[in-house]
Design an enzyme around this catalytic site. Structure first.
Site, PDB file in Angstrom:
ATOM      1  N   PRO A   1      -1.132   0.523  12.921  1.00  0.00           N
ATOM      2  CG  PRO A   1      -0.250  -1.533  12.272  1.00  0.00           C
ATOM      3  CD  PRO A   1      -0.496  -0.138  11.769  1.00  0.00           C
TER       4      PRO A   1
ATOM      5  NE  ARG B   1       5.008   7.970  12.787  1.00  0.00           N
ATOM      6  CZ  ARG B   1       4.098   7.269  12.131  1.00  0.00           C
ATOM      7  NH1 ARG B   1       4.387   6.072  11.694  1.00  0.00           N
ATOM      8  NH2 ARG B   1       2.893   7.769  11.917  1.00  0.00           N
TER       9      ARG B   1
ATOM     10  CG  ASP C   1      -1.765   1.275   1.293  1.00  0.00           C
ATOM     11  OD1 ASP C   1      -2.721   1.364   0.503  1.00  0.00           O
ATOM     12  OD2 ASP C   1      -1.455   2.166   2.105  1.00  0.00           O
TER      13      ASP C   1
ATOM     14  CE1 TYR D   1       0.587   8.091   2.859  1.00  0.00           C
ATOM     15  CE2 TYR D   1       1.325   5.938   2.147  1.00  0.00           C
ATOM     16  CZ  TYR D   1       0.430   6.724   2.844  1.00  0.00           C
ATOM     17  OH  TYR D   1      -0.604   6.145   3.536  1.00  0.00           O
TER      18      TYR D   1
END
Length: 345
Positions: free
Chosen positions: A218, A237, A58, A63
């Site tokens: 997730p 992150r 995906d 992006y």
């Protein structure tokens, strides 16, 4: 690795999907905070995923401003992956131009955006094309007709949506049925042990209408890796990009409940968080991204974990969202009928 049907279609996708948001970021902007992987690193991740049985990838046109799609397409070529052995999904909706028509879900934008994605991916079609957000300015019928055109012209095999509300998806399915258009096969949405909001309306709707669910983020942007605690992230992150939002106190309780389950198996906390998602009825595929092959391999190993009923109950209890109206009223009023159904089993 197990393979699930994507919604009501005959397409089978792996229960884990390789996400490519970490591909191509550069400079000091948003995408550099998420990941700066170049071609060689991306090739290694795709190789690891395919070797473990993943057949689903995906990406999205926004992006890294399109660079993710370019790297993804080249990785498929570099590894010599047969086109009929990989399911490629991308998304359109976000701003790809300066003008007012360079974004959104209009026919004007989506058809051009899809063709631009195909060029960057070096493909003649994408298997799943998803509308990346809801456009309040464009009539829904226009969006659905544009997607149907892309299918009819062979540029797209299936269509999906991301980040829409339950009522919006239900309305779109009704329009598609009334007009004979290709219906949404899937929804891509946020769902984690620390973010179970979609269980109120979206998940029941998906099950009722046979729409597949692809889960993004997730691990809640790394929170469920177990390396963060309390309100502040000092590295990783989330220190640079604190998203998706997480109630830290509630999140810490969830991680505390996962740790003994992980330690008993000798696995990471992240693997338990992913395994919990794979046990949820509505979930078709969970999108996992990574910066290193060993990190990706650990995530992919979540498919090997079969949580016990007791473990799932413990995680459900500590992470259960508060009931909201009409949920608590539906629960109260429907109990008698549920008891009748249970007595028949």
């Amino acid at each position: 690795m197990r393979y699930n049907k994507l919604g009501r279609t005959g397409l089978f996708v792996s229960e884990l999907c390789l996400g490519t948001m970490t591909f191509g970021g550069s400079g000091d902007g948003l995408w550099s905070k998420i990941g700066q992987l170049g071609q060689e690193e991306a090739d290694a991740l795709l190789r690891t995923a395919i070797e473990r049985g993943v057949n689903f990838v995906d990406t999205a046109d926004v992006y890294a401003d399109g660079r993710s799609e370019e790297i993804t397409g080249q990785a498929i070529r570099n590894l010599g992956v047969k086109r009929d052995e990989i399911v490629v999904a991308t998304k359109g909706f976000g701003a790809t131009g300066e003008g007012p028509n360079g974004r959104g879900a209009s026919r004007y934008h989506l058809i051009d955006a899809c063709k631009a994605s195909l060029k960057r991916l070096q493909l003649d079609h994408v298997d799943l094309y998803q509308v990346h957000g809801f456009d309040p300015a464009t009539p829904m019928e226009e969006t659905l007709r544009a997607l149907d055109t892309l299918v009819q012209h062979g540029h797209v095999r299936y269509v999906g949506v991301s980040n829409w509300a339950a009522w919006q998806i239900a309305k779109a399915l009704g329009i598609s049925e009334r007009l004979g258009l290709h219906r949404f096969a899937s929804l891509q949405a946020y769902y984690t042990l620390v973010g179970r909001d979609l269980e109120r309306d979206i998940a029941p709707m998906l099950l009722s209408e046979e729409v597949g669910l692809m889960v993004w983020s997730p691990l809640a942007g790394g929170f469920l890796s177990g390396k963060y605690s309390g309100d502040a992230a000092t590295d990783g992150r989330r220190a640079a990009f604190d998203f998706p939002p997480v109630n830290a106190e509630r999140g810490d309780a969830v991680i505390a409940a996962m740790r003994p389950i992980a330690e008993a198996r000798g696995v990471s906390v992240a693997r338990i968080a992913l395994a919990w998602l794979l046990h949820q009825r509505a979930v078709t595929s969970v999108i996992v991204g990574a910066k290193r092959p060993e990190q990706l391999a650990d995530n992919l190993a979540a498919t090997e974990i079969d949580l016990t009923g007791e473990e799932r109950a413990a995680l459900d209890a500590v992470s259960k969202p508060a009931s909201e109206y009409p949920g608590w009223m539906l629960e109260r009023q429907g109990q008698g009928q549920r008891d009748l159904l249970a007595a028949r089993r």
